[in-house]
Motif scaffolding. Structure first.
Motif, mmCIF file in Angstrom:
data_model
loop_
_atom_site.group_PDB
_atom_site.id
_atom_site.type_symbol
_atom_site.label_atom_id
_atom_site.label_comp_id
_atom_site.label_asym_id
_atom_site.label_seq_id
_atom_site.Cartn_x
_atom_site.Cartn_y
_atom_site.Cartn_z
ATOM 1 N N HIS A 45 0.862 -1.241 -0.219
ATOM 2 C CA HIS A 45 0.069 0.118 0.365
ATOM 3 C C HIS A 45 1.027 1.318 0.164
ATOM 4 O O HIS A 45 0.537 2.319 -0.728
ATOM 5 C CB HIS A 45 -0.945 0.015 1.181
ATOM 6 N N SER A 46 2.014 1.195 0.855
ATOM 7 C CA SER A 46 2.761 2.184 0.889
ATOM 8 C C SER A 46 3.448 2.686 -0.534
ATOM 9 O O SER A 46 3.882 3.914 -1.111
ATOM 10 C CB SER A 46 3.806 2.101 2.065
ATOM 11 N N LEU A 47 3.922 1.725 -0.951
ATOM 12 C CA LEU A 47 4.450 1.879 -2.318
ATOM 13 C C LEU A 47 3.649 2.347 -3.272
ATOM 14 O O LEU A 47 3.960 3.518 -4.246
ATOM 15 C CB LEU A 47 5.152 0.564 -3.028
ATOM 16 N N ILE A 48 2.488 2.167 -3.414
ATOM 17 C CA ILE A 48 1.199 2.633 -4.495
ATOM 18 C C ILE A 48 1.225 3.974 -4.065
ATOM 19 O O ILE A 48 1.042 4.979 -5.008
ATOM 20 C CB ILE A 48 0.195 1.639 -4.487
ATOM 21 N N THR A 49 1.043 4.262 -2.762
ATOM 22 C CA THR A 49 0.604 5.672 -2.306
ATOM 23 C C THR A 49 2.122 6.584 -2.592
ATOM 24 O O THR A 49 1.772 7.689 -3.178
ATOM 25 C CB THR A 49 0.420 5.709 -0.771
ATOM 26 N N TRP A 50 3.087 6.060 -2.440
ATOM 27 C CA TRP A 50 4.132 6.906 -2.808
ATOM 28 C C TRP A 50 4.433 7.133 -4.143
ATOM 29 O O TRP A 50 4.766 8.382 -4.727
ATOM 30 C CB TRP A 50 5.534 5.963 -2.350
ATOM 31 N N MET A 51 4.260 6.036 -5.116
ATOM 32 C CA MET A 51 4.195 6.367 -6.426
ATOM 33 C C MET A 51 3.122 7.331 -6.864
ATOM 34 O O MET A 51 3.156 8.226 -7.773
ATOM 35 C CB MET A 51 4.056 5.142 -7.206
ATOM 36 N N SER A 91 -12.904 11.928 -9.002
ATOM 37 C CA SER A 91 -14.104 11.191 -9.771
ATOM 38 C C SER A 91 -15.321 10.939 -8.574
ATOM 39 O O SER A 91 -14.931 10.734 -7.179
ATOM 40 C CB SER A 91 -13.452 9.813 -10.161
ATOM 41 N N PRO A 92 -16.556 10.381 -9.120
ATOM 42 C CA PRO A 92 -17.462 10.012 -7.999
ATOM 43 C C PRO A 92 -17.244 8.938 -7.219
ATOM 44 O O PRO A 92 -17.605 9.197 -5.822
ATOM 45 C CB PRO A 92 -18.632 9.822 -9.053
ATOM 46 N N LEU A 93 -16.837 7.975 -7.725
ATOM 47 C CA LEU A 93 -16.403 6.785 -6.923
ATOM 48 C C LEU A 93 -15.269 7.178 -5.782
ATOM 49 O O LEU A 93 -15.290 6.825 -4.781
ATOM 50 C CB LEU A 93 -15.703 5.672 -7.700
ATOM 51 N N ALA A 94 -13.930 7.932 -6.014
ATOM 52 C CA ALA A 94 -12.889 8.440 -5.177
ATOM 53 C C ALA A 94 -13.745 9.385 -4.044
ATOM 54 O O ALA A 94 -13.502 9.003 -2.830
ATOM 55 C CB ALA A 94 -12.251 9.260 -5.815
ATOM 56 N N ILE A 95 -14.707 10.276 -4.496
ATOM 57 C CA ILE A 95 -15.455 11.035 -3.367
ATOM 58 C C ILE A 95 -16.209 10.316 -2.418
ATOM 59 O O ILE A 95 -16.085 10.446 -1.339
ATOM 60 C CB ILE A 95 -16.142 12.046 -4.255
ATOM 61 N N GLU A 96 -17.246 9.307 -3.023
ATOM 62 C CA GLU A 96 -17.892 8.523 -2.246
ATOM 63 C C GLU A 96 -16.921 7.639 -1.303
ATOM 64 O O GLU A 96 -17.506 7.607 0.024
ATOM 65 C CB GLU A 96 -19.041 7.836 -3.129
ATOM 66 N N LEU A 97 -16.075 7.206 -1.688
ATOM 67 C CA LEU A 97 -15.380 6.280 -0.794
ATOM 68 C C LEU A 97 -14.644 6.834 0.261
ATOM 69 O O LEU A 97 -14.586 6.651 1.179
ATOM 70 C CB LEU A 97 -14.214 5.455 -1.828
ATOM 71 N N TRP A 98 -14.011 7.770 -0.243
ATOM 72 C CA TRP A 98 -13.281 8.728 1.006
ATOM 73 C C TRP A 98 -14.207 9.466 1.968
ATOM 74 O O TRP A 98 -13.974 9.220 3.149
ATOM 75 C CB TRP A 98 -12.266 9.848 0.275
ATOM 76 N N LYS A 99 -15.361 9.782 1.467
ATOM 77 C CA LYS A 99 -16.397 10.456 2.415
ATOM 78 C C LYS A 99 -16.777 9.225 3.272
ATOM 79 O O LYS A 99 -16.786 9.446 4.517
ATOM 80 C CB LYS A 99 -17.684 10.659 1.646
ATOM 81 N N ILE A 137 -3.521 4.229 7.698
ATOM 82 C CA ILE A 137 -3.766 2.810 7.047
ATOM 83 C C ILE A 137 -4.840 2.966 6.170
ATOM 84 O O ILE A 137 -4.971 2.390 4.974
ATOM 85 C CB ILE A 137 -3.948 1.796 8.022
ATOM 86 N N SER A 138 -6.154 3.601 6.536
ATOM 87 C CA SER A 138 -7.186 3.899 5.580
ATOM 88 C C SER A 138 -6.892 4.488 4.181
ATOM 89 O O SER A 138 -7.288 4.364 3.359
ATOM 90 C CB SER A 138 -8.342 4.446 6.259
ATOM 91 N N TRP A 139 -5.967 5.544 4.320
ATOM 92 C CA TRP A 139 -5.911 6.497 3.253
ATOM 93 C C TRP A 139 -5.064 5.475 2.277
ATOM 94 O O TRP A 139 -5.108 5.545 1.076
ATOM 95 C CB TRP A 139 -5.116 7.621 3.465
ATOM 96 N N ASN A 140 -3.805 4.895 2.746
ATOM 97 C CA ASN A 140 -2.918 4.117 1.824
ATOM 98 C C ASN A 140 -3.941 2.893 1.339
ATOM 99 O O ASN A 140 -3.430 2.710 -0.048
ATOM 100 C CB ASN A 140 -1.746 3.828 2.735
ATOM 101 N N ALA A 141 -4.732 2.379 1.971
ATOM 102 C CA ALA A 141 -5.437 1.313 1.289
ATOM 103 C C ALA A 141 -6.539 1.887 0.457
ATOM 104 O O ALA A 141 -6.796 1.106 -0.857
ATOM 105 C CB ALA A 141 -6.289 0.536 2.437
ATOM 106 N N TYR A 142 -6.952 3.061 0.644
ATOM 107 C CA TYR A 142 -7.867 3.695 -0.798
ATOM 108 C C TYR A 142 -7.115 3.878 -1.771
ATOM 109 O O TYR A 142 -7.600 3.710 -2.794
ATOM 110 C CB TYR A 142 -8.095 4.951 0.477
ATOM 111 N N ILE A 143 -5.814 4.445 -1.664
ATOM 112 C CA ILE A 143 -5.215 4.644 -2.821
ATOM 113 C C ILE A 143 -4.865 3.473 -3.568
ATOM 114 O O ILE A 143 -4.985 3.267 -4.583
ATOM 115 C CB ILE A 143 -3.871 5.392 -2.540
ATOM 116 N N TYR A 144 -4.562 2.215 -2.673
ATOM 117 C CA TYR A 144 -4.081 1.165 -3.377
ATOM 118 C C TYR A 144 -5.247 0.413 -4.044
ATOM 119 O O TYR A 144 -5.135 -0.036 -5.062
ATOM 120 C CB TYR A 144 -3.672 0.032 -2.229
ATOM 121 N N PHE A 145 -6.516 0.534 -3.478
ATOM 122 C CA PHE A 145 -7.657 -0.237 -3.987
ATOM 123 C C PHE A 145 -8.150 0.392 -5.191
ATOM 124 O O PHE A 145 -9.179 -0.047 -5.784
ATOM 125 C CB PHE A 145 -8.718 -0.640 -2.846
ATOM 126 N N LEU A 146 -8.271 1.736 -5.015
ATOM 127 C CA LEU A 146 -8.750 2.690 -6.219
ATOM 128 C C LEU A 146 -8.191 2.469 -7.473
ATOM 129 O O LEU A 146 -8.606 2.041 -8.461
ATOM 130 C CB LEU A 146 -8.609 4.022 -5.653
#
Length: 146
Positions: A45-51, A91-99, A137-146
């Motif tokens: 997750h951290s690697l994808i967030t870093w990139m 994107s609508p998905l990103a907004i709803e997911l992070w909300k 953890i939530s933010w890194n997972a959010y980036i990873y799975f989006l």
């Protein structure tokens, strides 16, 4: 004399950590490093967030600039061109997911660019409290799975 020989000259034994400290290039730390690399982080997750923060992920806009793809629509909404900011903060998905993630943590959502999110999180999510760790953890997972 090679760099390694110079380091080892006169020092009978050095630990790998000491050798690494002497030979690695040390650059200035970025202000957001603790959002990505923190205790209990998940390396993938951290690697994808870093990139993502460095804008190095293969989003359609980057692939188009390289001449690798011609279609540029977002893979999630198919309504806008896919860019890092669109994919992860507009994107609508990103907004709803992070909300949803923020609401689960008792927080409110505010529309921001990825740069603004990184800046704000870097200044607010400090320390080792449980909520700070959960948000990271939530933010890194959010980036990873989006």
């Amino acid at each position: 004399m090679s760099l390694i020989r110079k380091i080892l000259a006169g020092n009978g034994s050095l630990w790998a950590k000491e050798i690494w400290g002497k030979i690695r290039l040390q650059g200035q730390k970025v202000y957001w490093h603790r959002l990505v690399w923190y205790p209990m982080h998940l390396p993938k997750h951290s690697l994808i967030t870093w990139m993502d923060i460095l804008n190095k992920l293969p989003t359609c806009d980057r692939l188009q600039r390289m001449g690798l793809v011609t279609a540029g629509l977002c893979v999630n909404c198919r309504a806008s061109n896919e860019s890092r900011d669109h994919l992860f903060s507009q994107s609508p998905l990103a907004i709803e997911l992070w909300k949803s993630v923020l609401q689960l943590n008792g927080m409110n959502y505010t529309a921001m660019t990825l740069e603004e999110i990184v800046s704000r999180a870097s200044s607010m999510w400090k320390g080792k409290s449980l909520i700070t760790t959960i948000l990271k953890i939530s933010w890194n997972a959010y980036i990873y799975f989006l």
